[in-house]
Design an enzyme around this catalytic site. Structure first.
Site, short mmCIF file in Angstrom:
data_model
loop_
_atom_site.label_atom_id
_atom_site.label_comp_id
_atom_site.label_asym_id
_atom_site.label_seq_id
_atom_site.Cartn_x
_atom_site.Cartn_y
_atom_site.Cartn_z
N LYS A 1 19.98 16.87 -35.10
CA LYS A 1 21.60 16.44 -35.43
C LYS A 1 22.34 15.76 -34.60
O LYS A 1 22.46 16.33 -33.36
CB LYS A 1 22.10 17.62 -36.25
CG LYS A 1 23.58 17.21 -36.73
CD LYS A 1 24.36 18.35 -37.40
CE LYS A 1 25.74 17.92 -37.83
NZ LYS A 1 26.27 19.47 -38.53
N ASP B 1 33.20 26.20 -43.90
CA ASP B 1 32.43 25.00 -44.69
C ASP B 1 31.23 25.49 -45.35
O ASP B 1 30.09 24.93 -45.40
CB ASP B 1 32.43 23.85 -43.88
CG ASP B 1 32.07 22.89 -44.96
OD1 ASP B 1 32.74 22.61 -46.02
OD2 ASP B 1 31.26 21.77 -44.46
N GLY C 1 19.00 13.31 -43.74
CA GLY C 1 20.31 13.69 -44.33
C GLY C 1 21.55 13.70 -43.44
O GLY C 1 21.52 13.08 -42.25
N GLY D 1 25.08 16.08 -42.27
CA GLY D 1 25.66 17.57 -42.38
C GLY D 1 26.87 17.36 -41.50
O GLY D 1 26.98 16.96 -40.59
N VAL E 1 21.13 13.65 -39.58
CA VAL E 1 20.25 14.22 -39.30
C VAL E 1 18.90 13.61 -39.47
O VAL E 1 18.60 12.97 -40.49
CB VAL E 1 20.06 15.73 -40.55
CG1 VAL E 1 19.08 16.66 -39.92
CG2 VAL E 1 21.28 16.40 -40.23
#
Length: 273
Positions: free
Chosen positions: A46, A133, A25, A27, A32
């Site tokens: 990450k 966030d 993914g 982020g 990641v």
């Protein structure tokens, strides 16, 4: 030319080299990957492309490393083009949990478990860091509790806003009115986002649905909050509504949020047969 990270790359960090596996993914401002260190440790790595202010997540991650309400940083380092953070692999994220519901609300017991963990996290951050966030994708289940992750646009609570704080970065469905105005974010900004998450957990949808950025701006700044369903307990509905007040100063503090959730949960438990 900057190197684009890919599976098989080796990233040297403080405690050893991590070999990247499958990309799982993205982020904030990073990518990641699943990863394994030479000593056999596994986790998620990450990689954040170097840019002014991009090292903030690495610095904040180290600051918050001991908090039980934040996904911990296991290792850190850098490449020529990226900052690198290694973290434990989470069991799931709240956005995945919501997707499994198919638009239906979470059971109330599950909703309260999530909200109490989020409130505990905000209390832990209060006075130190403003996340800025908070959203389901950044709320991860790890070792049985929901924790905050992705501090890519966070800042220290007392830090002044400078050109490198990514002040104008936001996620439209969860951004507080003060973020849309470009005002300084505070702990109340995170409480507002927690209120949006709470509304989503209780109804299966967000209170403001956009779809365009200018629609979200108008809705968060001036549109009334759509009413919660009648089956949501009045005390909980009131808390969500107050968390989503337009003026930041009118919202509950993180400590108030946690205390009221605890009281509601205790009262609910006492009524069970």
């Amino acid at each position: 030319m900057k190197h684009v990270p890919e599976p098989g790359d080796s990233i040297t960090m403080d405690k050893g080299a991590w070999v990247l596996g499958e990309r799982i993914g993205s982020g904030g401002f990073g990518l990641v990957f699943q990863a394994r260190r030479g000593d056999g440790a596994t986790g998620a790595v990450k990689l954040i492309e170097k840019a002014p202010g991009a090292d903030r997540e690495l610095l904040l991650g180290r600051t918050l490393a001991e908090s039980p309400h934040v996904v911990p940083v296991l290792d850190a380092g850098e490449t020529e083009d990226h900052w690198a953070l290694a973290m434990p692999l989470a069991d799931t994220s709240l956005d995945v949990r919501l997707a499994r519901q198919g638009g239906a609300p979470l059971p109330l017991t599950d909703t309260l478990a999530v909200l109490r963990d989020i409130a505990a996290a905000l209390v832990a951050l209060d006075g130190q860091v403003v996340h800025r966030d908070l959203k389901p994708a950044n709320i991860l289940l790890l070792n049985g509790s929901w924790r905050l992750a992705d501090f890519g646009i966070s800042r220290y609570a007392e830090a002044s806003t400078d050109p490198n704080t990514r002040k104008h970065s936001l996620t439209p469905p969860y951004a507080a009115p003060e973020q849309w105005r470009g005002d300084r974010a505070t702990g109340a900004t995170d409480v507002y986002a927690a209120g949006v998450v709470a509304y989503e957990l209780l109804t299966g949808s967000r209170p403001f649905k956009g779809p365009q950025s200018h629609d979200y701006r108008r809705q968060h700044l001036s549109d009334p909050l759509p009413p919660l369903p009648r089956d949501v307990p009045a005390e909980l509905a009131a808390l969500v509504k107050e968390s989503l007040f337009k003026p930041a100063g009118a919202r509950p503090t993180a400590r108030d949020l946690r205390a009221r959730l605890d009281r509601f949960d205790r009262a609910r438990s006492s009524k069970r047969p």
